[in-house]
Design a protein around this motif. Structure first.
Motif, mmCIF file in Angstrom:
data_model
loop_
_atom_site.group_PDB
_atom_site.id
_atom_site.type_symbol
_atom_site.label_atom_id
_atom_site.label_comp_id
_atom_site.label_asym_id
_atom_site.label_seq_id
_atom_site.Cartn_x
_atom_site.Cartn_y
_atom_site.Cartn_z
ATOM 1 N N GLU A 12 0.917 -1.383 0.061
ATOM 2 C CA GLU A 12 -0.076 0.174 -0.195
ATOM 3 C C GLU A 12 0.928 1.273 -0.081
ATOM 4 N N ARG A 13 0.329 2.408 -0.659
ATOM 5 C CA ARG A 13 0.909 3.700 -0.531
ATOM 6 C C ARG A 13 -0.205 4.500 -0.450
ATOM 7 N N GLY A 14 -0.366 5.557 0.500
ATOM 8 C CA GLY A 14 -1.409 6.370 0.673
ATOM 9 C C GLY A 14 -2.765 5.668 1.086
ATOM 10 N N GLY A 15 -2.829 4.562 1.294
ATOM 11 C CA GLY A 15 -4.059 3.916 1.504
ATOM 12 C C GLY A 15 -4.476 3.022 0.486
ATOM 13 N N ALA A 16 -3.646 3.000 -0.841
ATOM 14 C CA ALA A 16 -4.363 2.485 -1.953
ATOM 15 C C ALA A 16 -3.249 1.204 -2.268
ATOM 16 N N VAL A 17 -4.199 0.073 -2.722
ATOM 17 C CA VAL A 17 -3.118 -1.147 -3.045
ATOM 18 C C VAL A 17 -2.427 -0.667 -4.557
ATOM 19 N N MET A 18 -1.171 -1.219 -4.579
ATOM 20 C CA MET A 18 -0.325 -1.228 -5.832
ATOM 21 C C MET A 18 -1.111 -1.593 -6.982
ATOM 22 N N GLU A 19 -1.763 -2.735 -6.800
ATOM 23 C CA GLU A 19 -2.413 -3.519 -7.961
ATOM 24 C C GLU A 19 -3.455 -2.870 -8.580
ATOM 25 N N LYS A 20 -3.994 -1.543 -7.702
ATOM 26 C CA LYS A 20 -5.074 -0.451 -8.483
ATOM 27 C C LYS A 20 -4.290 0.750 -8.517
ATOM 28 N N LEU A 21 -3.246 1.061 -7.913
ATOM 29 C CA LEU A 21 -2.821 2.397 -8.020
ATOM 30 C C LEU A 21 -1.897 2.548 -9.286
ATOM 31 N N LEU A 22 -1.054 1.730 -9.326
ATOM 32 C CA LEU A 22 0.115 1.643 -10.210
ATOM 33 C C LEU A 22 -0.600 1.638 -11.777
ATOM 34 N N PRO A 23 -1.220 0.636 -12.108
ATOM 35 C CA PRO A 23 -2.066 0.616 -13.503
ATOM 36 C C PRO A 23 -2.939 1.970 -13.549
ATOM 37 N N ALA A 24 -3.544 2.591 -12.637
ATOM 38 C CA ALA A 24 -4.231 3.892 -12.739
ATOM 39 C C ALA A 24 -3.217 5.002 -13.206
ATOM 40 N N LEU A 25 -2.393 5.115 -12.441
ATOM 41 C CA LEU A 25 -1.275 6.115 -12.703
ATOM 42 C C LEU A 25 -0.655 5.868 -14.041
ATOM 43 N N ALA A 26 -0.349 4.809 -14.215
ATOM 44 C CA ALA A 26 0.416 4.432 -15.522
ATOM 45 C C ALA A 26 -0.289 4.795 -16.727
ATOM 46 N N ALA A 27 -1.695 4.467 -16.673
ATOM 47 C CA ALA A 27 -2.696 4.470 -17.883
ATOM 48 C C ALA A 27 -2.719 6.061 -18.056
ATOM 49 N N ARG A 28 -2.434 6.940 -17.303
ATOM 50 C CA ARG A 28 -2.413 8.420 -17.431
ATOM 51 C C ARG A 28 -1.379 9.144 -17.537
ATOM 52 N N ALA A 29 -0.292 8.237 -17.582
ATOM 53 C CA ALA A 29 0.946 8.819 -17.921
ATOM 54 C C ALA A 29 1.435 8.764 -19.362
ATOM 55 N N LYS A 30 2.104 9.832 -20.020
ATOM 56 C CA LYS A 30 2.423 9.608 -21.351
ATOM 57 C C LYS A 30 3.856 8.725 -21.390
ATOM 58 N N ASN A 31 4.789 8.726 -20.445
ATOM 59 C CA ASN A 31 5.846 7.948 -20.302
ATOM 60 C C ASN A 31 6.151 7.323 -19.196
ATOM 61 N N ILE A 32 6.735 6.227 -18.925
ATOM 62 C CA ILE A 32 6.998 5.696 -17.629
ATOM 63 C C ILE A 32 8.374 5.334 -17.548
ATOM 64 N N VAL A 33 9.092 5.270 -16.462
ATOM 65 C CA VAL A 33 10.511 4.960 -16.232
ATOM 66 C C VAL A 33 10.461 4.038 -15.028
ATOM 67 N N ALA A 34 11.125 3.055 -15.275
ATOM 68 C CA ALA A 34 11.173 2.117 -14.104
ATOM 69 C C ALA A 34 12.555 2.263 -13.477
ATOM 70 N N LEU A 35 12.652 3.048 -12.396
ATOM 71 C CA LEU A 35 14.012 3.492 -11.832
ATOM 72 C C LEU A 35 14.874 2.562 -10.981
ATOM 73 N N GLY A 36 15.916 1.865 -11.317
ATOM 74 C CA GLY A 36 16.570 1.128 -10.473
ATOM 75 C C GLY A 36 16.243 -0.305 -10.682
ATOM 76 N N SER A 37 17.105 -1.166 -10.229
ATOM 77 C CA SER A 37 16.962 -2.700 -10.448
ATOM 78 C C SER A 37 15.341 -3.194 -9.774
ATOM 79 N N CYS A 38 15.058 -2.747 -8.457
ATOM 80 C CA CYS A 38 13.918 -3.536 -8.188
ATOM 81 C C CYS A 38 12.639 -2.955 -9.081
ATOM 82 N N ALA A 39 12.543 -1.697 -9.521
ATOM 83 C CA ALA A 39 11.351 -1.390 -10.283
ATOM 84 C C ALA A 39 11.604 -2.166 -11.738
ATOM 85 N N SER A 40 12.851 -2.297 -12.129
ATOM 86 C CA SER A 40 13.271 -2.872 -13.504
ATOM 87 C C SER A 40 12.843 -4.375 -13.253
ATOM 88 N N PHE A 41 13.528 -5.332 -12.576
ATOM 89 C CA PHE A 41 13.344 -6.697 -12.605
ATOM 90 C C PHE A 41 12.902 -7.154 -11.452
#
Ligand code: SF4
Ligand code: SF4
Length: 298
Positions: free
Chosen positions: A76-105
């Motif tokens: 959770e971040r800010g009371g929202a689960v990543m399963e919902k939060l990440l795709p929702a923010l990603a859908a409204r972003a023009k570009n996405i960067v996975a920064l660092g090895s944890c987000a990348s792999f």
């Protein structure tokens, strides 16, 4: 009067992280001038327009979503689960960067729970993460942490509306097409098979006994230097391959050998050719390379 162009809007979201990439980014020498051109809608440390709670409720549009840290659906971040939060923010972003090895792999955190933790597109090198369907707009900046100038390079390309050429793992070719071995000041020693005697010295190659993974790790650490002055191999420490999906390997500072031959060959070098060259190189004794350059005790 002509209105000022809108600033490039960035959301910086953290998954499961040690904050290493945030801290790395704060060391970017170009951070001041970059902050004149971009606006953080949300960042965990830098001044931003929204609180985390507002971000989670409003799910704003952005020019760039930067994700730091590994993904787990129920985290959770800010009371929202990543399963919902990440795709929702990603859908409204023009570009996405996975920064660092944890987000990348998946990185180091994946080791704690291999079944449930991954990167946002890649789980190690398999494209099965939660944003796999959006992988066309995701740039991976592997590294533990990622070099701050790798991120500012990518943001600069976006600000200038330039396309970033990517490799098969979604990493910018400009930064990851070469190996860490390329640009290492110890290449002379590598070629003539002269090994380093201990960590931290200026002489010798760290491949034969100390597990240096520079010859098979993609990254520009010996070209875009850390803090503008150094890299691991320049400081006398083996590269441990943090930009690759295979990171973290076990036994970081040991070279696995089979009948005293390294079990992993430099990228693209067939074992047979390596052995022929190594045998010839070893038979030379080059005084210049076998002596200390700097005597610590004088
Ligand atoms: S220390 Fe590592 S990166 Fe440098 S020459 Fe040796 S193997 Fe290559
Ligand atoms: S030198 Fe190797 S371990 Fe160090 S940051 Fe670069 S890729 Fe990672």
């Amino acid at each position: 009067m002509p209105s000022k162009p809108a600033k490039f809007q960035i959301v910086w979201l953290q998954g499961i992280t040690c904050n290493g990439n945030t801290h790395s980014f704060l060391n970017d020498p170009l951070l001041g001038s970059l902050l004149d051109k971009v606006r953080f809608l949300y960042h965990p440390i830098l001044p931003s327009q929204m609180s985390l709670r507002e971000l989670v409720v409003k799910i704003p549009k952005s020019d760039l979503l930067i994700v730091e840290g590994a993904y787990r659906g129920d985290f959770e971040r800010g009371g929202a689960v990543m399963e919902k939060l990440l795709p929702a923010l990603a859908a409204r972003a023009k570009n996405i960067v996975a920064l660092g090895s944890c987000a990348s792999f998946g990185g180091i955190f994946k080791e704690a729970s291999p079944e449930s933790i991954s990167g946002i597109v890649y789980d190690k090198s398999e494209a099965t993460g939660p944003l796999a369907a959006m992988r066309e707009k995701v740039i991976n900046l592997g590294g533990c942490p990622a070099h701050p100038e790798w991120l500012s390079f990518v943001i600069g390309m976006m600000l200038n509306k330039r396309k970033v050429a990517l490799d098969e793992l979604g990493r910018p070719k400009e930064l990851y097409a070469y190996t860490v071995h390329n640009g290492c000041l110890r290449n002379d020693y590598f070629e003539w098979k002269v090994d380093s005697r201990s960590f931290g010295t200026k002489e010798g190659c760290l491949y034969y006994e100390q597990g240096c993974q520079g010859p098979f790790t993609h990254g520009s650490c010996n070209k875009i230097l850390w803090n503008g002055v150094a890299s691991k191999t320049r400081a006398g420490t083996p590269c441990f391959g943090c930009t690759e999906p295979t990171f973290p390997k076990t036994d970081l500072f040991r070279t696995k050998t089979y009948m005293s031959i390294p079990s992993e060959m430099p990228l693209g070098v067939p074992k047979r050719s390596y052995l022929a060259l190594a045998g010839a190189a070893k038979s030379f004794h080059i005084k210049r390379l076998e002596e200390r350059l700097i005597d610590d005790h004088s």
